[in-house]
Design a protein around this motif. Sequence first.
Motif, PDB file in Angstrom:
ATOM      1  N   LEU A 252      16.146  38.475 -50.686  1.00  0.00           N
ATOM      2  CA  LEU A 252      16.543  38.593 -52.087  1.00  0.00           C
ATOM      3  C   LEU A 252      16.406  37.256 -52.812  1.00  0.00           C
ATOM      4  O   LEU A 252      15.929  37.201 -53.959  1.00  0.00           O
ATOM      5  CB  LEU A 252      17.989  39.093 -52.174  1.00  0.00           C
ATOM      6  N   PHE A 253      16.812  36.160 -52.147  1.00  0.00           N
ATOM      7  CA  PHE A 253      16.673  34.835 -52.746  1.00  0.00           C
ATOM      8  C   PHE A 253      15.203  34.513 -52.997  1.00  0.00           C
ATOM      9  O   PHE A 253      14.844  33.911 -54.034  1.00  0.00           O
ATOM     10  CB  PHE A 253      17.286  33.763 -51.843  1.00  0.00           C
ATOM     11  N   ALA A 254      14.347  34.899 -52.035  1.00  0.00           N
ATOM     12  CA  ALA A 254      12.916  34.624 -52.188  1.00  0.00           C
ATOM     13  C   ALA A 254      12.333  35.360 -53.393  1.00  0.00           C
ATOM     14  O   ALA A 254      11.416  34.856 -54.066  1.00  0.00           O
ATOM     15  CB  ALA A 254      12.163  35.033 -50.928  1.00  0.00           C
ATOM     16  N   LEU A 255      12.864  36.534 -53.697  1.00  0.00           N
ATOM     17  CA  LEU A 255      12.358  37.316 -54.831  1.00  0.00           C
ATOM     18  C   LEU A 255      12.941  36.852 -56.161  1.00  0.00           C
ATOM     19  O   LEU A 255      12.309  37.006 -57.222  1.00  0.00           O
ATOM     20  CB  LEU A 255      12.688  38.805 -54.627  1.00  0.00           C
ATOM     21  N   SER A 256      14.138  36.274 -56.112  1.00  0.00           N
ATOM     22  CA  SER A 256      14.840  35.977 -57.367  1.00  0.00           C
ATOM     23  C   SER A 256      14.561  34.577 -57.914  1.00  0.00           C
ATOM     24  O   SER A 256      14.786  34.320 -59.090  1.00  0.00           O
ATOM     25  CB  SER A 256      16.350  36.158 -57.175  1.00  0.00           C
ATOM     26  N   LYS A 263      10.735  29.590 -53.161  1.00  0.00           N
ATOM     27  CA  LYS A 263      10.354  30.956 -52.770  1.00  0.00           C
ATOM     28  C   LYS A 263       9.739  30.958 -51.367  1.00  0.00           C
ATOM     29  O   LYS A 263      10.034  31.823 -50.539  1.00  0.00           O
ATOM     30  CB  LYS A 263       9.364  31.511 -53.792  1.00  0.00           C
ATOM     31  N   GLN A 264       8.877  29.968 -51.116  1.00  0.00           N
ATOM     32  CA  GLN A 264       8.226  29.864 -49.816  1.00  0.00           C
ATOM     33  C   GLN A 264       9.245  29.541 -48.716  1.00  0.00           C
ATOM     34  O   GLN A 264       9.173  30.082 -47.602  1.00  0.00           O
ATOM     35  CB  GLN A 264       7.137  28.798 -49.859  1.00  0.00           C
TER      36      GLN A 264
END
Length: 286
Positions: A252-256, A263-264
């Motif tokens: 979720l953190f990677a998408l937000s 993100k990576q």
Amino acid sequence: MQDWVHILFRSLGTIVMLFVLTRILGKKQISQLTFFEYVTGITLGEIAGFLSTDVERSYLHGVIALAVWFALPLLVELVTLRSKTLREWLEGKGTVLIKEGKVLEDNLKKERYTADELLEQLRAKSVFRVADVEFATLEASGELSVMLKKENQPLTPAMLGIKVAPEEEPQTVIMDGNIMDEPLAVMGLNRGWLHTELEKQGYLLENVFLGQVDAAHQLYLDLYDDQVQVPEPQTKAVLMATLKKCGADLELFALSVDDSGAKQMYGGCASTMNAIIQDMTPLLER
């Protein structure tokens, strides 16, 4: 000396000797016996009986007979360990009774085995159709060994390509309401941990008949009150749910986030967490 006193002392001496001799001869004397061991066991028992009650006979002579019947089987056992031919001659060897679902009637007659006895032995192995059997052997001990055909064998995790964790022996840490310190120490635990777990589950030590701890340090309880249903420990389930939640949060953190570097990073951490979950699944979902 009165006869009953004489018999008492003879019997006590015989029991001690018989116990020592049997311990030396080994556990095979109380397991599935071969022909020779069967004869030896009966004879030792008979000699011990006469030795205990026949007050008119010499006690020393009985001891000598007992020693002979002990020494000969022990010598034979040592020799048969080195000679397969002698071992087969004295102990016998297995006889195939069923092959590829077909009863071998000649071998059945050779062993003086009836069809009823064969079916009874199969039923004892939870086998009710001869056609389901790939191979069945009557061992020298009288035990029937049965191998089912491939399509009739129970499914195993290996057949389904599922990895499972190695099984470890659970330790009994409470018995009859008493704490067993040695099994606790084997698991690397102590009484403080045990009392904490009992408080979590809401039970008093004196109400627990049996308590066991598995390799994951989950405490399973059996209470004196059979009407009370003790829920299954949820330690492994909670840990698995926590790991999955961590993985989902990282995804979720990677998408937000908008920053490509963040993100990576979150994506890499999520992949690592998913790999950990996959490795832990055989341990936690059993």
